[in-house]
Structure formats: C-alpha cells, structure tokens
Design an enzyme around this catalytic site. Structure first.
Site, PDB file in Angstrom:
ATOM      1  CD  GLU A  21      49.666  12.911  54.071  1.00 40.54           C
ATOM      2  OE1 GLU A  21      50.736  13.423  53.704  1.00 40.54           O
ATOM      3  OE2 GLU A  21      48.570  13.481  53.950  1.00 40.54           O
TER       4      GLU A  21
ATOM      5  NE  ARG B  38      61.898  -8.415  39.692  1.00 31.94           N
ATOM      6  CZ  ARG B  38      62.339  -7.788  40.753  1.00 31.94           C
ATOM      7  NH1 ARG B  38      63.040  -8.443  41.651  1.00 31.94           N
ATOM      8  NH2 ARG B  38      62.074  -6.517  40.952  1.00 31.94           N
TER       9      ARG B  38
ATOM     10  CG  ASP C  55      62.143  -1.498  44.957  1.00 30.93           C
ATOM     11  OD1 ASP C  55      62.471  -2.643  44.592  1.00 30.93           O
ATOM     12  OD2 ASP C  55      62.305  -0.490  44.246  1.00 30.93           O
ATOM     13  N   GLY C  56      64.246  -2.906  46.904  1.00 30.11           N
ATOM     14  CA  GLY C  56      65.686  -2.750  47.145  1.00 30.11           C
ATOM     15  C   GLY C  56      66.372  -4.016  47.643  1.00 30.11           C
ATOM     16  CG  ASN C  57      64.119  -7.470  48.989  1.00 24.80           C
ATOM     17  OD1 ASN C  57      64.084  -6.573  49.825  1.00 24.80           O
ATOM     18  ND2 ASN C  57      63.173  -8.385  48.884  1.00 24.80           N
TER      19      ASN C  57
ATOM     20  NE  ARG D 185      60.006   2.497  39.278  1.00 29.18           N
ATOM     21  CZ  ARG D 185      61.279   2.772  38.940  1.00 29.18           C
ATOM     22  NH1 ARG D 185      61.597   3.959  38.480  1.00 29.18           N
ATOM     23  NH2 ARG D 185      62.208   1.850  39.058  1.00 29.18           N
TER      24      ARG D 185
ATOM     25  CB  SER E 114      55.949  -0.258  40.880  1.00 26.63           C
ATOM     26  OG  SER E 114      57.144   0.478  40.713  1.00 26.63           O
TER      27      SER E 114
ATOM     28  CG  ASN F  85      58.058  -8.153  40.587  1.00 28.92           C
ATOM     29  OD1 ASN F  85      57.566  -7.963  41.694  1.00 28.92           O
ATOM     30  ND2 ASN F  85      58.823  -7.240  39.993  1.00 28.92           N
TER      31      ASN F  85
HETATM   32  C1  IPE Z   1      57.784  -3.174  42.936  1.00 29.50           C
HETATM   33  O1  IPE Z   1      59.161  -3.193  42.844  1.00 29.50           O
HETATM   34  C2  IPE Z   1      57.253  -4.522  43.287  1.00 29.50           C
HETATM   35  C3  IPE Z   1      57.609  -5.001  44.616  1.00 29.50           C
HETATM   36  C4  IPE Z   1      58.277  -4.366  45.533  1.00 29.50           C
HETATM   37  C5  IPE Z   1      57.113  -6.308  44.923  1.00 29.50           C
HETATM   38  P1  IPE Z   1      59.901  -3.380  41.441  1.00 29.50           P
HETATM   39  O2  IPE Z   1      61.344  -3.421  41.743  1.00 29.50           O
HETATM   40  O3  IPE Z   1      59.333  -4.524  40.702  1.00 29.50           O
HETATM   41  O4  IPE Z   1      59.482  -2.026  40.699  1.00 29.50           O
HETATM   42  P2  IPE Z   1      60.170  -1.250  39.514  1.00 29.50           P
HETATM   43  O5  IPE Z   1      60.477  -2.227  38.416  1.00 29.50           O
HETATM   44  O6  IPE Z   1      61.416  -0.644  40.063  1.00 29.50           O
HETATM   45  O7  IPE Z   1      59.176  -0.198  39.131  1.00 29.50           O
HETATM   46  C1  IPE Z   2      61.801  -5.982  45.888  1.00 25.95           C
HETATM   47  O1  IPE Z   2      63.174  -5.898  45.713  1.00 25.95           O
HETATM   48  C2  IPE Z   2      61.320  -7.405  45.953  1.00 25.95           C
HETATM   49  C3  IPE Z   2      60.594  -7.846  44.766  1.00 25.95           C
HETATM   50  C4  IPE Z   2      60.241  -7.093  43.754  1.00 25.95           C
HETATM   51  C5  IPE Z   2      60.242  -9.235  44.713  1.00 25.95           C
HETATM   52  P1  IPE Z   2      63.812  -5.980  44.268  1.00 25.95           P
HETATM   53  O2  IPE Z   2      64.027  -7.405  43.921  1.00 25.95           O
HETATM   54  O3  IPE Z   2      63.009  -5.205  43.303  1.00 25.95           O
HETATM   55  O4  IPE Z   2      65.201  -5.289  44.522  1.00 25.95           O
HETATM   56  P2  IPE Z   2      65.913  -4.252  43.587  1.00 25.95           P
HETATM   57  O5  IPE Z   2      64.939  -3.129  43.365  1.00 25.95           O
HETATM   58  O6  IPE Z   2      66.244  -4.975  42.329  1.00 25.95           O
HETATM   59  O7  IPE Z   2      67.102  -3.822  44.353  1.00 25.95           O
HETATM   60 MG    MG Z   3      63.035  -3.269  42.692  1.00 25.90          MG
END
Ligand code: IPE
Ligand code: IPE
Ligand code: MG
Length: 235
Positions: free
Chosen positions: A187, A66, A15-17, A174, A176, A63
């Site tokens: 863990e 989006r 997460d966090g891309n 979390r 998700s 997702n």
């Molecule tokens: C979880 O991340 C799904 C993936 C990393 C592929 P999300 O960014 O979709 O999760 P939420 O919306 O913050 O719970």
């Molecule tokens: C995780 O990164 C990758 C996918 C869910 C596809 P995000 O796209 O959720 O990145 P943030 O959480 O919005 O920064």
């Molecule tokens: Mg995310």
C-alpha cells in the site's frame, strides 16, 4: 491501536530534509540532523505500535551525485547516530541491519556497522533495516545473478520481506529505486510533510488509513451477499 491493524513491514522514503531546512532559511545539513532525530522517534513509535519490520531509506546509490560536503556530512551523521543509538537498540530488542553496498562506504563506518549488526542480532521485537548506498535495481541484479539455474531458486534470502506499507514524505510521488521488488503489493502513502516535521500523530494517521485499505492481491472480497458466479448462459 490493535496490532493486527498496523503493517508488519513499513518502509519509509525519508525525503524532504533539505527543503525543510532551506524553507526556514537554514543550511541543508540542519535538515539532516533533524531528520536523524525524527528517524529515532519513528522507530520507537513503530516498536510501540507492534510493527515488526521497518526499512528506512537513508542514502541512495544516486545520492553520490550530491556535493561532496553534503555526502561527507551524511556519513559523519550515520556514524555518530549509530554510536549514540546502539544502547537504545539493545535495550528495546531492536535488531539492526544495513542494506546496500558497503564497498564504497568509509572503512570505519563499515566496521561500526558490522559490530552493531552483530551486537543487535538477537533482537526480536523489531527488525530495523537502514538502506545506505542502496539501489533496488542493483539488489535485484545481484539476486538474479545468484539464481540457481537448475531449479530457479534464489539461494538464501537476498531480498527483504514483502513491504505492507510504503510511506514517502516530502511531497514527491515516486519510488527513487527503493524496494521495487518488495513493494509488489505494498500500500502506498505519500505525505507532503517534510521528513523532519513528521510527527507520531502523522504516523498514526497513516496507519489508520492503512487499516481501512482493502488488500485484495488480485482476488475479490467475497461477502455473504456478493454474487460471485455468473448465471448459466452469461458466459
Ligand atoms: C530518495 O530521495 C533517497 C532517500 C530518501 C534517501 P531523493 O531526494 O534522493 O530522491 P529524488 O532525487 O527526489 O528522486
Ligand atoms: C532525504 O532528504 C535525505 C537524503 C536523501 C539523504 P533530501 O536531502 O533529499 O531533502 P530534499 O528532498 O532535498 O528536500
Ligand atoms: Mg530529496
């Protein structure tokens, strides 16, 4: 690092891309591109460290909410990434499986996945699973629907091996809808670093922390000097 100290099954919520890119004033898709590169490094590092199962959360069933452009971009990225990585997977003995629903994926990607799974099926060094259109609740619903009513057994292997260590990057704490069943005794490690910025040194630090955890599974750690039994009269 001794092999016994690394998790046998590592699961990562990558997460966090998007935030990683927008904080640098870039478009979200650029974060996904860098994330794909990091995923490759992470898998290579895990193979070297002796991890035998790695499960990566790449696209959740939620997702789909989006913007269409972002979803389309992600599927294009999976396609090109899979194409480019196949030779490396074969070279390093990595078996690839994709988990999640396939019926909503582009037909060409479904074919490509089936071919990659078949070509890498003999890989024994590491089993890499990538979760695409994945929902743990849906996976469990499906497994429960197949329970043999007569003896309560789950036919085949519908769920994955137990997760030893679940890592989520990006700062959220979390799950998700990821591997809810398989994480019963996992863990948990949460890092504030965005996935594209995750380094192999970060990963080693997470492994070192994992190695120090005392996994009791509901039992007690019996040491030579621990008093386990209560004296008569204390009950
Ligand atoms: C979880 O991340 C799904 C993936 C990393 C592929 P999300 O960014 O979709 O999760 P939420 O919306 O913050 O719970
Ligand atoms: C995780 O990164 C990758 C996918 C869910 C596809 P995000 O796209 O959720 O990145 P943030 O959480 O919005 O920064
Ligand atoms: Mg995310």
């Amino acid at each position: 690092m001794p092999a016994a100290r690394v998790p046998s099954h590592l699961a990562i919520i990558m997460d966090g891309n998007g935030r990683c890119a927008t904080r640098r004033g870039r478009a979200r898709w650029m974060g996904h591109v860098r994330g794909a590169h990091t995923a490759r490094e992470v898998v290579a590092h895990c193979a070297r460290a002796g991890v035998s199962h790695v499960t990566l959360y790449a696209f959740s069933s939620d997702n789909w909410k989006r913007p269409r452009e972002e979803v389309g971009f992600l599927f294009d990225l999976f396609t090109s990434h899979l194409d480019r990585q196949l030779a490396t997977l074969l070279e390093h003995g990595i078996r690839l499986s994709i988990i999640g629903r396939r019926d909503r994926l582009p037909a060409a990607l479904v074919e490509q996945i089936a071919a990659a799974e078949q070509r890498t099926a003999a890989g024994t060094r590491l089993h890499l699973r990538v979760a695409i259109d994945y929902s743990s609740k849906d996976a469990m619903r499906e497994a429960f629907a197949r329970v043999d009513a007569a003896n309560g057994d789950l036919p085949g292997e519908p769920l994955l091996p137990d997760v030893d260590l679940l890592l989520r990057t990006g700062g959220e704490r979390r799950l998700s809808d990821f591997l809810l069943w398989e994480c019963a005794y996992a863990e948990l490690a949460f890092l504030d670093v965005h996935f594209p910025d995750l380094s192999t040194a970060d990963l080693d630090a997470v492994f070192a922390d994992y190695a120090r955890r005392d996994r009791r599974y509901g039992g007690v750690q019996v040491t030579a000097d621990a008093e386990v039994a209560a004296p008569v009269g204390a009950r």
